[in-house]
Design an enzyme around this catalytic site. Structure first.
Site, short mmCIF file in Angstrom:
data_model
loop_
_atom_site.label_atom_id
_atom_site.label_comp_id
_atom_site.label_asym_id
_atom_site.label_seq_id
_atom_site.Cartn_x
_atom_site.Cartn_y
_atom_site.Cartn_z
N SER A 80 26.53 40.53 41.29
CA SER A 80 27.01 41.51 40.31
C SER A 80 26.89 40.95 38.89
O SER A 80 25.79 40.61 38.46
CB SER A 80 28.45 41.91 40.65
OG SER A 80 28.83 43.08 39.97
N ASP B 214 24.97 51.83 45.85
CA ASP B 214 25.27 50.99 44.70
C ASP B 214 24.51 51.53 43.49
O ASP B 214 23.29 51.71 43.56
CB ASP B 214 24.84 49.54 45.00
CG ASP B 214 25.13 48.57 43.87
OD1 ASP B 214 25.75 48.96 42.86
OD2 ASP B 214 24.74 47.39 43.99
N HIS C 224 28.18 48.20 46.88
CA HIS C 224 28.36 47.16 45.88
C HIS C 224 29.68 46.40 46.10
O HIS C 224 30.71 46.98 46.41
CB HIS C 224 28.36 47.75 44.47
CG HIS C 224 28.37 46.71 43.40
ND1 HIS C 224 27.21 46.17 42.88
CD2 HIS C 224 29.38 46.06 42.77
CE1 HIS C 224 27.52 45.26 41.98
NE2 HIS C 224 28.82 45.17 41.90
#
Length: 283
Positions: free
Chosen positions: A68, A223, A253
């Protein structure tokens, strides 16, 4: 945070590796380039031969990795550190898990498909981006509608053109609209750094990508950032970089946050296992 502690310990044990985790400054209290600078300084320091020797690290076996926002920083550091004449040791591989990579187009197919997806809906991801650069709410408003682009972004838009960089299966039924519109007025707020490759590594030129090491890249179907990673994989391959792109059709995600009780998900364990397996084979 417990899941990352578990992942770091498991990685250290199974890879027989020293794991360095960077506690970089966070937005919105701190803005770009503070986070990048923190990560860069740590990696550059660690890549000194005497430092590696102190921790008994093989200089031919160094990687950068992150997920991320951490994937963003790992990507940016790997790009920028390659050309630093003061760096003594190279990076052998990079492992990037659902990284955030671009700030030009927030209407990619994955942003549209997963606009209201739990964990990381579009509103939250774009807020994270805007607060990375500024507390000004008008930047968030402009980013939500792709009205934040400037003349600076016009020359970079081809680097994130998903109509070219995404395979057809990911373009789906969505129609491409250039985020740089000829009749678009000036954005409400012009904030320095929004299109800096150190913040948005997908905006780096091909000459920078050609210097990069073999790459493991994870994307998840559910995501908003899925297409950032897939476009980066496409560009890396075109630049001659060896890429292992692993796309999880049944994944969302932030799944690496769900590897401990009471949210110990099988898909989180699966992703972690594949990540460590690739590192075992390539580090």
């Amino acid at each position: 945070m417990q899941p990352y502690d578990i992942l770091s310990r498991k990685s250290a044990t199974e890879l027989n590796a020293v794991i360095v985790s960077v506690e970089y400054r966070l937005a919105p209290q701190h803005h770009f380039p503070d986070q990048f600078d923190d990560a860069y300084v740590v990696v550059k320091y660690f890549l000194q031969r005497d430092v590696l020797a102190r921790y008994k690290v093989d200089p031919g076996r160094v990687a950068v990795a992150g997920d991320s926002a951490g994937g963003n920083l790992a990507t940016a550091v790997a790009q920028q550190i390659q050309g630093d004449p003061e760096v003594e040791v190279g990076i052998k591989i990079q492992a990037l898990v659902y990284p955030a990579l671009q700030t030009i187009d927030f209407k990619t197919p994955s942003y549209q498909q997963n606009e209201h997806m739990p964990i990381l809906p579009k509103t939250l991801m774009v807020r994270f981006w805007s607060e990375y650069f500024s507390r000004d709410e008008s930047l968030l408003k402009d980013m939500m509608t792709n009205a934040h682009t400037t003349l600076e972004a016009k020359g970079l838009s081809s680097l994130v053109d998903w109509s070219v960089l995404l395979p057809e299966k990911f373009r789906k039924e969505y129609k491409y609209t250039s985020p740089i519109r000829a009749n678009q007025g000036a954005p409400s707020t012009v904030v320095p750094g929004v299109f800096d490759p150190r913040a948005a590594p997908l905006l780096a030129g091909d000459e920078k990508l050609r210097t990069l090491p073999p790459t493991y890249l994870v994307t998840c179907e559910f995501d908003v950032l899925r297409d950032d990673g897939i476009m980066y994989a496409t560009r890396l391959r075109r630049a001659g970089v060896r890429v292992a792109l692993e796309h999880f059709e049944d994944c969302f995600h932030g799944v690496l946050m769900f590897i401990t009780w009471p949210t110990n998900f099988a898909i989180g364990q699966k992703l972690m296992g594949h990540y460590i397996e690739w590192l075992q084979e390539n580090l």
